[in-house]
Design an enzyme around this catalytic site. Structure first.
Site, PDB file in Angstrom:
ATOM      1  N   LYS A   1       6.750   3.225  -4.850  1.00  0.00           N
ATOM      2  CA  LYS A   1       5.613   3.265  -3.927  1.00  0.00           C
ATOM      3  C   LYS A   1       6.101   3.679  -2.551  1.00  0.00           C
ATOM      4  O   LYS A   1       7.257   3.444  -2.208  1.00  0.00           O
ATOM      5  CB  LYS A   1       4.979   1.868  -3.816  1.00  0.00           C
ATOM      6  CG  LYS A   1       3.531   1.907  -3.389  1.00  0.00           C
ATOM      7  CD  LYS A   1       2.637   2.219  -4.572  1.00  0.00           C
ATOM      8  CE  LYS A   1       1.193   2.207  -4.257  1.00  0.00           C
ATOM      9  NZ  LYS A   1       0.401   2.169  -5.493  1.00  0.00           N
TER      10      LYS A   1
ATOM     11  N   GLY B   1     -15.425  -2.400  -1.885  1.00  0.00           N
ATOM     12  CA  GLY B   1     -14.788  -1.113  -1.608  1.00  0.00           C
ATOM     13  C   GLY B   1     -15.722   0.018  -1.985  1.00  0.00           C
ATOM     14  O   GLY B   1     -16.594  -0.148  -2.860  1.00  0.00           O
TER      15      GLY B   1
ATOM     16  N   GLY C   1     -14.224   3.465  -1.667  1.00  0.00           N
ATOM     17  CA  GLY C   1     -13.334   4.621  -1.638  1.00  0.00           C
ATOM     18  C   GLY C   1     -13.425   5.337  -2.970  1.00  0.00           C
ATOM     19  O   GLY C   1     -14.365   5.129  -3.757  1.00  0.00           O
ATOM     20  N   ASN C   2     -12.421   6.145  -3.252  1.00  0.00           N
ATOM     21  CA  ASN C   2     -12.444   6.963  -4.465  1.00  0.00           C
ATOM     22  C   ASN C   2     -12.540   6.129  -5.749  1.00  0.00           C
ATOM     23  O   ASN C   2     -13.346   6.414  -6.632  1.00  0.00           O
ATOM     24  CB  ASN C   2     -11.192   7.853  -4.480  1.00  0.00           C
ATOM     25  CG  ASN C   2     -11.129   8.707  -5.717  1.00  0.00           C
ATOM     26  OD1 ASN C   2     -12.077   9.388  -6.057  1.00  0.00           O
ATOM     27  ND2 ASN C   2     -10.018   8.642  -6.417  1.00  0.00           N
TER      28      ASN C   2
HETATM   29  N1  GLU Z   1      -1.736   5.154  -6.354  1.00  0.00           N
HETATM   30  C1  GLU Z   1      -2.221   5.023  -7.692  1.00  0.00           C
HETATM   31  C2  GLU Z   1      -1.901   3.648  -8.247  1.00  0.00           C
HETATM   32  O1  GLU Z   1      -1.731   2.684  -7.538  1.00  0.00           O
HETATM   33  C3  GLU Z   1      -1.774   6.158  -8.584  1.00  0.00           C
HETATM   34  C4  GLU Z   1      -0.295   6.317  -8.669  1.00  0.00           C
HETATM   35  C5  GLU Z   1       0.127   7.616  -9.346  1.00  0.00           C
HETATM   36  O2  GLU Z   1      -0.715   8.388  -9.783  1.00  0.00           O
HETATM   37  O3  GLU Z   1       1.346   7.819  -9.412  1.00  0.00           O
HETATM   38  O4  GLU Z   1      -1.895   3.458  -9.431  1.00  0.00           O
END
Ligand code: GLU
Length: 428
Positions: free
Chosen positions: A107, A219, A221-222
């Protein structure tokens, strides 16, 4: 009343330790898996439009890559902390393992508020971020993606900078790219749809007809928007949505007892999910305090915003009607609330299973980039449905067989898979 503060990294470790005990995991594996393998902390100088230079703090953290390259989003958020990124990287490892895709967990984050940055400043921030980690990420080592307040355009700037540094095309270095530029059809919908694929199966297992069910959503958002779209398409009714108001600096809940028109609500929000209050009232919404989303008389709660939203304090307002909590966000529930959810006999779909649709589609994006052949949206969403449905039943069936809480059952599957990979590689 003083609000208790929660550290998501501590929460992630509490959850891990409890299941490690349950599995009788050996000490070395436990030490390896309860913390990230690698961390990069750096500063990013950005030339602002007014000629000054601002310094931002950025992170990329790789929790584990025994099952494949580290994978996970990059968040832009003013309240980002290194411990939040650590926790999120850990949850990514479990997420990829529970849906059984050959990827690890990572992350990234930058402490910033993109809502106050111009497009050109955001572009320089993205490029600056990549310059700091260009040697530490890559298609075969660590693959970022969008997350809270980052999008396809950010990913494309990041990919472009990476390619300029390395002198060749590397579409596999990042996912969530725009369609036509190496992105996958269906990626926008994937996380939200995945949430509802798991909810649909949970409702079947609980013998609840989705068509007569109601939900309250946190929320917009997307993830939340697409979850709401699919849920209402399947016949469910969203009666409340809570969203952050960027101008007022607080959240509001928009309620309509007959059910909200999601298409109309999506038309009156900005790209970060802030809903226009005046226009919402014109659509017949009541405007209530932000925290009221959790107190609605509904069958399903859908926390699809940030971490630490369902705590013992907020949980005390949950209606007796609630039968399912579907965690679209990462870490929305604090560990001290799990016991309360169990006691209330609420069925929980844990975050790293529930919201795994995004990363699953990222995995599909990598496959399509490698083949240089792109699938139709129907094909992507059908494959996503299969992956999410089978992961859901693996967890649900284990929970039923062993009498486990759903979060623990998901952890048992993921930790076992990662522990096995670590052993097979000879790390332990
Ligand atoms: N940010 C998204 C998650 O928390 C997607 C991560 C990704 O596609 O690598 O799952």
């Amino acid at each position: 009343m003083e609000q208790k503060s929660y550290n998501p990294y501590v929460s992630a470790q509490i959850q891990f330790d409890a299941v490690a005990d349950m599995l009788d995991l050996d000490e070395a594996t436990r030490q390896l898996l309860r913390q990230p393998i690698r961390e990069y902390h750096f500063t990013i100088p950005v030339k602002m439009d007014d000629g000054t230079t601002k310094i931002f703090n950025g992170y990329r953290i790789q929790h584990n890559d025994a099952r494949g390259p580290a994978k996970g989003g990059i968040r832009f958020h003013p309240q980002e902390t290194v411990d939040t990124v650590r926790a999120l990287s850990m949850w990514m490892t479990w997420k990829c393992a529970v849906v059984d895709i050959p990827l690890g967990g990572g992350k990234g984050g930058v402490i910033c508020d993109p809502r106050s940055l111009s497009q050109t400043e955001q572009e320089r921030l993205c490029r600056g971020y990549v310059r700091q980690v260009a040697k530490n990420i890559g298609p075969l080592s660590d693959v970022p993606a969008p997350d809270v307040m980052t999008n396809g355009q950010h990913m494309l700037w990041m990919m472009d900078e990476y390619e300029a540094i390395h002198g060749a095309h590397y579409p596999g270095v990042i996912t969530g790219k725009p369609v036509g530029m190496g992105g996958s059809l269906g990626r926008m919908e994937a996380t939200g749809y995945g949430v509802i694929f798991t909810l649909r199966e949970a409702l079947k297992a609980l013998n609840i007809d989705i068509k007569t069910s109601t939900a309250s959503l946190q929320g917009f958002g997307n993830v939340a928007e697409h979850a709401a779209r699919l849920y209402t398409k399947l016949g469910g009714k969203i009666i409340a949505i809570s969203s952050w108001d960027n101008i007022d600096g607080k959240a509001y809940t928009f309620r309509k007892a007959e059910g909200l028109d999601i298409d109309a609500m999506a038309k009156i929000k900005d790209s970060y999910g802030t809903i226009d209050k005046a226009k919402a009232m014109e659509l017949g919404c009541e405007v209530l305090p932000g925290e009221d989303w959790i107190a609605q008389d509904v069958d399903i709660l859908l926390p699809c915003a940030l971490e630490n939203q369902i705590t013992p304090a907020t949980f005390s307002k949950v209606s007796d009607q609630v039968k399912v909590i579907c965690e679209g966000a990462n870490g929305p529930t604090t560990p001290d609330c799990d016991e309360l959810i169990k006691n209330k006999n609420i069925y929980l779909i844990p975050d790293f299973l529930c919201n795994a649709g995004g990363v699953t589609c990222s995995y599909f994006e990598q496959i399509q980039c490698n083949m240089n052949y792109f699938w139709s949206k129907e094909e992507v969403l059908e494959k996503l449905d299969q992956k999410m449905t089978s992961a859901f039943y693996a967890v649900h069936n284990l929970a039923q067989e062993k009498g486990l809480y759903m979060r623990d059952a998901a952890y048992v599957i993921s930790i076992n898979r990662v522990a096995q990979a670590v052993k097979l590689r000879g790390w332990i």
